[in-house]
Design an enzyme around this catalytic site. Structure first.
Site, short mmCIF file in Angstrom:
data_model
loop_
_atom_site.label_atom_id
_atom_site.label_comp_id
_atom_site.label_asym_id
_atom_site.label_seq_id
_atom_site.Cartn_x
_atom_site.Cartn_y
_atom_site.Cartn_z
N GLN A 189 0.82 -1.22 0.00
CA GLN A 189 0.00 0.00 0.00
C GLN A 189 0.85 1.27 0.00
OE1 GLN A 189 -3.83 -0.22 2.32
NE2 GLN A 189 -2.55 -1.46 3.65
N ASP A 205 14.29 -9.40 -2.70
CA ASP A 205 13.80 -9.95 -1.44
C ASP A 205 14.64 -9.37 -0.31
OD1 ASP A 205 13.35 -11.58 0.80
OD2 ASP A 205 12.88 -13.31 -0.45
N ALA A 211 7.38 -5.60 4.46
CA ALA A 211 7.14 -6.13 5.80
C ALA A 211 6.25 -7.36 5.72
CB ALA A 211 6.46 -5.06 6.67
N TYR A 212 6.32 -8.15 6.75
CA TYR A 212 5.36 -9.26 6.93
C TYR A 212 4.18 -8.63 7.66
CZ TYR A 212 3.62 -13.92 8.19
OH TYR A 212 2.85 -15.07 8.33
N THR A 213 3.06 -8.44 6.96
CA THR A 213 1.95 -7.67 7.54
C THR A 213 0.69 -8.51 7.83
OG1 THR A 213 1.23 -7.04 5.32
CG2 THR A 213 2.66 -5.48 6.47
N THR A 270 4.81 0.22 13.53
CA THR A 270 3.37 0.11 13.78
C THR A 270 2.95 0.49 15.21
OG1 THR A 270 1.61 -1.54 13.95
CG2 THR A 270 3.82 -2.35 14.26
N TYR A 299 3.06 -10.33 15.42
CA TYR A 299 3.38 -9.29 14.45
C TYR A 299 3.98 -8.07 15.16
CZ TYR A 299 2.38 -5.21 11.48
OH TYR A 299 2.48 -4.03 10.79
N LYS A 304 7.81 -6.59 14.80
CA LYS A 304 8.04 -5.21 14.34
C LYS A 304 8.85 -4.44 15.39
CE LYS A 304 6.60 -3.32 11.11
NZ LYS A 304 7.17 -3.14 9.75
N TRP A 308 -3.50 1.63 11.18
CA TRP A 308 -4.75 1.48 10.42
C TRP A 308 -4.57 1.96 8.97
CZ3 TRP A 308 -9.82 2.93 13.47
CH2 TRP A 308 -9.80 2.33 14.73
N1 LIG Z 1 -1.35 -2.12 6.92
C1 LIG Z 1 -1.47 -1.56 8.12
O1 LIG Z 1 -2.59 -1.37 8.63
C2 LIG Z 1 -0.27 -1.10 8.87
C3 LIG Z 1 -0.44 -0.53 10.13
C4 LIG Z 1 0.68 -0.09 10.82
C5 LIG Z 1 1.93 -0.22 10.27
N2 LIG Z 1 2.08 -0.79 9.05
C6 LIG Z 1 3.43 -0.91 8.50
O2 LIG Z 1 3.53 -0.09 7.36
C7 LIG Z 1 4.44 -0.66 6.42
C8 LIG Z 1 3.80 -0.74 5.06
O3 LIG Z 1 2.61 -1.48 5.19
P1 LIG Z 1 1.62 -1.74 3.98
O4 LIG Z 1 0.25 -1.64 4.51
O5 LIG Z 1 2.05 -0.97 2.80
O6 LIG Z 1 1.95 -3.29 3.78
P2 LIG Z 1 1.58 -4.26 2.57
O7 LIG Z 1 0.57 -3.63 1.69
O8 LIG Z 1 1.33 -5.58 3.16
O9 LIG Z 1 2.95 -4.29 1.77
C9 LIG Z 1 4.09 -4.95 2.24
C10 LIG Z 1 4.88 -5.35 1.03
O10 LIG Z 1 6.08 -5.98 1.47
C11 LIG Z 1 6.33 -7.03 0.58
N3 LIG Z 1 7.23 -8.01 1.16
C12 LIG Z 1 6.97 -8.96 2.10
N4 LIG Z 1 8.06 -9.70 2.34
C13 LIG Z 1 9.04 -9.21 1.55
C14 LIG Z 1 10.39 -9.55 1.33
N5 LIG Z 1 10.95 -10.57 1.98
N6 LIG Z 1 11.11 -8.84 0.43
C15 LIG Z 1 10.55 -7.82 -0.25
N7 LIG Z 1 9.27 -7.45 -0.09
C16 LIG Z 1 8.52 -8.14 0.79
C17 LIG Z 1 4.98 -7.61 0.26
O11 LIG Z 1 5.06 -8.38 -0.90
P3 LIG Z 1 3.95 -9.50 -1.21
O12 LIG Z 1 2.76 -8.73 -1.66
O13 LIG Z 1 4.58 -10.31 -2.28
O14 LIG Z 1 3.72 -10.24 0.06
C18 LIG Z 1 4.15 -6.33 0.12
O15 LIG Z 1 4.17 -5.87 -1.22
C19 LIG Z 1 4.85 -2.00 7.01
O16 LIG Z 1 6.09 -1.85 7.66
C20 LIG Z 1 3.78 -2.30 8.03
O17 LIG Z 1 4.28 -3.11 9.07
C21 LIG Z 1 1.01 -1.22 8.33
#
Ligand SMILES: NC(=O)c1ccc[n+]([C@@H]2O[C@H](COP(=O)([O-])OP(=O)(O)OC[C@H]3O[C@@H](n4cnc5c(N)ncnc54)[C@H](OP(=O)(O)O)[C@@H]3O)[C@@H](O)[C@H]2O)c1
Length: 293
Positions: free
Chosen positions: A17, A42, A66-68, A107, A131, A135, A157
């Site tokens: 995202q 990776d 990230a592993y989300t 997070t 998770y 993190k 969120w």
């Molecule tokens: N989403 C939330 O509500 C939320 C809330 C608080 C904090 N955050 C943090 O915000 C950050 C961005 O979140 P987001 O919502 O954009 O997450 P996201 O949409 O899940 O995107 C994470 C991306 O990381 C990729 N990824 C996973 N393992 C990888 C690896 N080993 N090497 C390279 N890429 C890899 C995933 O690829 P695949 O699609 O192939 O799996 C995905 O494209 C993260 O650090 C997350 O922890 C998110």
């Protein structure tokens, strides 16, 4: 917007995202971007990362990878740890060695959600999910290694017109069902990934510190998931009744914080940025999705 031409930025996890929003916004900034995905870079492979950085003269990394999968992580700690801690440790080490500015995203799940006033960056962490723990462990590794001019941004969120998230799930379910139960005893603030991406790009040239700094970022305001769902239906003109339910009525493998409100004074004061109100950002996202004219 900045005119800095000297930033060569590696964005990891750019199919996510925040990564996708950075990609969309990149045309408005005169930085050089290198967008990578799990398929071509990776983050668990430090050799590949180092090679990519050296071949492309990278001087800045925005780690969006990230592993989300919060619930899946409860039974998959090994893999969550691999991406959220071990890989961050390796990236921080490379950044420290090669003098690279690292922006890492974390997070609100590092907190247990038992507080009653907005979390400052210094507040005692105590994750109540795997998770959240992985993190936090990533943050700790990065702080220990301490790459120069690097920051951690904690957000909450997250939603976007890209990827899967609460807003898109509500839009889908709202069209399928006449009634939905949504949790009202978890409060926080949504973050439109586009706002976060823009904030990162705006502050980038002004990040300068000798010790890794943590900053909170979400949109402005406070609400429950129930309030969020109600507003999504209202703005998108979907006729679906949203009923308030308690957390115990919607059990999930990972426990979520009941209180996730982040105090954003530090990032606003330090970088002089203003943060959009959550309803204005939701409106923008729904327009991007074609759900609002
Ligand atoms: N989403 C939330 O509500 C939320 C809330 C608080 C904090 N955050 C943090 O915000 C950050 C961005 O979140 P987001 O919502 O954009 O997450 P996201 O949409 O899940 O995107 C994470 C991306 O990381 C990729 N990824 C996973 N393992 C990888 C690896 N080993 N090497 C390279 N890429 C890899 C995933 O690829 P695949 O699609 O192939 O799996 C995905 O494209 C993260 O650090 C997350 O922890 C998110």
């Amino acid at each position: 917007m900045s005119s800095s031409k000297s930033l060569n930025i590696l964005v990891t996890g750019s199919n996510g995202q925040v990564g996708r929003e950075l990609r969309e916004l990149s045309k408005d900034y005169s930085y050089n971007f290198f967008f990578t995905t799990r398929d071509n870079l990776d983050i668990t492979n430090s050799e590949d990362i180092k090679h990519f950085i050296e071949s492309n003269n990278i001087n800045t990394i925005i780690n969006c990878a990230a592993y989300t999968a919060v619930d899946k992580a409860e039974d998959d700690e090994l893999n969550a740890d691999l991406v959220n801690r071990k890989a961050v440790k390796k990236i921080a080490k490379i950044s420290q060695e090669l003098n690279i500015k690292l922006v890492h995203i974390s997070t609100d799940y590092v907190f247990d959600g038992k507080n009653f006033k907005p979390y400052t960056e210094e507040f005692q962490t105590n994750p109540n999910s795997i998770y959240g723990k992985t993190k936090l462990d990533g943050e700790i590794e990065m702080i220990k290694i301490n790459p120069l001019n690097s920051i951690i941004i904690r957000t909450s969120w997250v939603y976007s017109s890209f990827g899967n998230n609460f807003v898109k799930t509500m839009l889908r379910l709202g069209k399928e069902k006449q009634e939905l139960g949504v949790i009202f005893d978890q409060v926080g603030t949504p973050t439109y990934a586009k706002d976060l991406a823009r904030a990162i790009l705006d502050i980038l040239p002004n990040i300068s510190n000798t010790k890794v700094e943590i900053y909170n970022y979400s949109n402005e305001g406070v609400l429950s998931w129930y309030d969020f769902a109600k507003e999504i239906m209202k703005m998108a003109k979907i006729k679906c009744t949203i009923n308030p339910i308690e957390t115990f009525q919607y059990p999930t493998p990972a426990s979520r914080p009941h209180y996730s409100i982040l105090n954003k004074s530090k990032i606003k004061n330090k970088f002089n940025i203003s943060i959009p109100f959550w309803k204005d950002s939701l409106d923008e996202c729904l327009r991007a999705l074609g759900e609002r004219k």
